[in-house]
Every structure is written in C-alpha cells, then in structure tokens.
Design an enzyme around this catalytic site. Sequence first.
Site, PDB file in Angstrom:
ATOM      1  N   THR A 398      41.641  39.546  34.842  1.00  0.00           N
ATOM      2  CA  THR A 398      41.527  40.449  35.985  1.00  0.00           C
ATOM      3  C   THR A 398      40.091  40.469  36.479  1.00  0.00           C
ATOM      4  OG1 THR A 398      43.317  41.791  35.070  1.00  0.00           O
ATOM      5  CG2 THR A 398      41.941  42.882  36.682  1.00  0.00           C
ATOM      6  N   GLU A 435      52.500  38.210  35.107  1.00  0.00           N
ATOM      7  CA  GLU A 435      52.489  39.675  35.226  1.00  0.00           C
ATOM      8  C   GLU A 435      53.768  40.334  34.722  1.00  0.00           C
ATOM      9  OE1 GLU A 435      49.440  41.951  35.799  1.00  0.00           O
ATOM     10  OE2 GLU A 435      49.408  40.092  36.939  1.00  0.00           O
TER      11      GLU A 435
END
Length: 575
Positions: A398, A435
């Site tokens: 991230t 994800e």
Amino acid sequence: MMKIIVLNMIAVCGLAAGLAAQETRQPEETTAIAIRTSVTAQDYMVVAAHPLAAEVGRNVLANGGTAADAAVAIQMMLNLVEPQSSGIGGGAFALYWDASTQALSSWDGRETAPLAATPDYWIRPDGRPLSWPKAVVGGRAVGVPGTLKLLEVLHAKFGSQGWADLLAPTIATAEQGFAISPRMAASIKGAAEFDLTKYDTSRGYFFDESGAPLAEGSRLRNPKFADTLRALAAQGSGYFYDGPLTDAMLAITRTPDNTGILTRQDFAAYKVIERQPVCALYRVFEVCGMGPPSSGGLTVGQILSLLERFDLAQLGPTPNAFHLIAEASKLSFADRGLYMADSDFVAMPKGLLNRAYLSNRAQLIDPAKAMDRAVAGSPPWDEAQLWAPDTQPEQKGTSHFVVVDAAGNMISMTTTIETGFGSRLMVGGFLLNNELTDFSRAPMRDGKPIANRVEGGKRPRSSMAPTIVLKDGKPVLLTGSPGGSRIIGYVAQSIIAMLDWQMDPQIAVDLGHVVNRNGATDVEEGSEDLAAGLTALGHKVKIRNMNSGLHVIKIDADKLIGAADKRREGVALGQ
Ligand code: GLY
C-alpha cells in the site's frame, strides 16, 4: 436480504495456521532509515512514497494543475517505480477538498468481488478455509481493480490538465527506464521466496536471466506499461474495463490453482462510488476519513472520541498516554471486528460514532490498568447482534500520498494492491491485486455470519484511512499511511502527535509507534524505553519492526509543512 449459510465450524479453526503466517510476515520490506526534517512551502506541496512520483506531482502543480491532476500523475508514476505497493491493478480511497465549493468529498475505488462469488469463496472441499499463503497468490485473490476508474472520475470532476499529458511523464520514464530503489530491490528479494517467481510475466520482469532478483540501482524499463498507458491516454478507462486489456486480465487470472472466476461483466459493471466522508469530533477538530467499505475512518474516529476525556496534551508522549491510546484502540478494534464491512451489503449500526455511546464506552478505560481483550459494544440497534467477530488481520502492499495545490484544493489518497506484489500476476506491465483476501476467509463463526464475508459484488473491508482534519470548517491537516490494519493506529497516533502534542510533522511521523489491535501492544523497535512502563500498566508488549509510510501536510495560516515517513523512501516537495 441477508443470506445465512451455515458451514462447518472447522472453517474457522482452519484459519489459525494462516493467521500465524499472516502475522509473522512483513507486508513489505523495511529499508534504511534516514534522518529527515519537515519541508515548508507557501503555495503548493506533494508528499509521496518515491521521489519520482513526488516530482511529477510537483511539476503538475507548478504548471497550474489541480490536486486531482497531480494525483493522476503521482499514481501512474508510483505504479511504475513502486510497483509492489499500488497501481492501476489495485484499488484506492480518496478524500478531496474542493477549494471552490469549500466542500469535502470521499471516493471509493475499492476492488470488488466477482458477481458470482458466494460466502464459501475461500472454503476448500474439506470445509476449511484455504490457508492465507495459498489464498494470496493467483487469480482467485484478484478483485475488479478500481484505482484507474477512481483517477478518471476525480480528473473529470476536479481536473484541469489534459488526461494524456498527465500520463506522459510515466510513459517516458517507463520507456527510458528508472533506477530500482533500495526499497523496491529489497521487496523483490524478500518476495522471491513468496511466489514472486511463480508466474512468467512477473518473474521475467523482476528477475534477471540467471533468476537473480534485480539489484538496487539497476535500470529497469517497462515498455509494456508504456503501451498500456498510451492506450489509456488515447481511449480512457474503457480500454481497461471493457476492452482488450479486460480480456488479457481475465485470461491471466485463470491460474491452474487458486483459479479466478472474474468475468467481463464484472469489469464492465465496476463503479467508483462517492460516499459521505465519516467525520468525528475531536476536541476543536473534525477528523474526516473514509467510511465503509473501509474501517479506517470509523475506527480512527472511535479511538479519538474515546480519548477526548483524557488530557493527552498534559501527559505528553509518555507510557501513560500510550496506555490510554492502546486501550481506546482495543475498544475500537472490537467494534470494527464485529460490525464493519461493506455497508452496501451489511447493515451497520449508525451509532458507531455516537458521542453518548462512546463517552459511555470510554468509562471502560482505566488509566491505571490495561484491560484484557475488549468486547464489542452495543450501539443501539438489534440487527448487529447477528454478526460474529472477524479477527483476520490484513497484510498490505500500500502507498499513501497527499497534495495541496496552489488554489487550495487538496487530496489525501491511500492506494493498494494488498500484499507486496499483490497476486503476483502481471499483465500489461502492472500487477493485479489480491484484495479479495481482505475478506474474512471464514464466512461464519459460532453459527453467525461474519459481516466481512465474501458476497458477489461486495467490496472487502479495508483499513485504509486517508484523512483530512478540519478546524472551523477548513482543512488543517492531511494524513494517512500504508501498514495493514496498523494503518489505523499509525494515523490516530500521527493526529494526536500533531494536535495534542504539538509536534512538528516530521517528528510526529517518525515517532516510535505503539499499536494495539485488541491483542498484544506492539511497540516499535527503537522505542523499547516505553515497554517497561506499558508492561507495568499490564500490557503484553511485543517489540516489532513497524513499517508505516505516513505522509502528511499540515496547513498553517501562512505555510504548508510536509513530512515523509523516515521508514520509507518518500519525499515532500513544494514551493
Ligand atoms: N489492503 C489494504 C487495506 O485495504 O487495508
């Protein structure tokens, strides 16, 4: 209508091994820690995770572009030079302050599960959930990416520069090549034994012909990404969501094991959703963040609200203050685990930030003694009792960036492909996310459904917490970080450090972390001096390497002050 599916209890038990693996693995590699100072500017500023990304953002602002324009340029460059962390194969959330209307909006570009997915998506034929290390690699982990569409929507609404012009610098850099950064080199090396060599395209890109991971400083070209960006520059996101690239992405997700089930319809149906920002009052401030499907805004908001009755300013950054923060965090993570998920699928209590509820709940915090594991509270409604706690931690690849432009528009955006290198599947020069492992792999616990279980078209719960703090209705602070579910603690602590302890932004982001996710109290290596005090107050302390990437801009009356986390390789640039 909620569908309840009863699965064998071994589904939950089977998670234990996976969780252990997930917890011991660092999401991304730590690189050298540099001494830094805050950067000040008068007109505009960018703080991003790589110097080249900050530079393209700064250039856009210098040419009169908006914060939205800069976000497009920054994200594309991050995809190229920090590919392990974010990109168009992933998802993102953004908070945007529009100076012309003096309005804050929040934008959900989260990845989405296939429409055909069901709560037993991660359940093996023997009734147990697939282990985390197996789930994260391959096509089944991939959700429909949202980042590209998010950029397109923000650009259409708030941008002023040509879309193609914003992609041009990354196209040029992809063609000419860039020097692999220490962090990227360390990430490749670290991921080599975690399946980054499994698929041809990523192995061919990140390793040399002898099979060695590409070294720091070596020049890397990415002509495939340049081609992809050229097509996106000419055709817009249709090329990605309903065009030739869609077919290429679908094909690569049909891996021999952990096979994906995404379809063209899933891509064509993808939508960016504008949502109401979630704002919590904190002393004289309004702390605004991203609502569901992120748990970030609500959980940061709860932590701060629970702390309002304590004089943190007077305590300063002492073990007693960190004790209170850890206790507030335990209580907030208990609510997060029980209630928070994609609110388009799961009815959530409205009162999670209710001041009376939280003020009552704050009475559970004993300034002199740590509580054991907290249990969720009862915001006033019944349906919530249907849920069972989800304790699954998340691992992240991230990145976070913040921008203030010369007109006073601002963006705080957190962007991800989930674990470092996502699903390890690379197509068109970029990596696809994993994800869907942010969902609970077990759909049920103790006969009750878990709010964050998989459902068709649902978005997995996130911890990303892009934040804009307002005072008297105007932004005074932009913050956010990568770091898995520790993001929530990193962001809350950064706010307390700057607002309660009046720390300079660089000192605030570099401050040693203390994070509690309703378990042990994690204390960052280097801050061992806090451990004895916390242990004396009853905390089970674990000393850990903590890999935040806090990027912040403080907006003072006469200047902007930016800071990039010493734990990563970002920079603050402005004028
Ligand atoms: N995968 C990062 C997050 O959503 O929290």
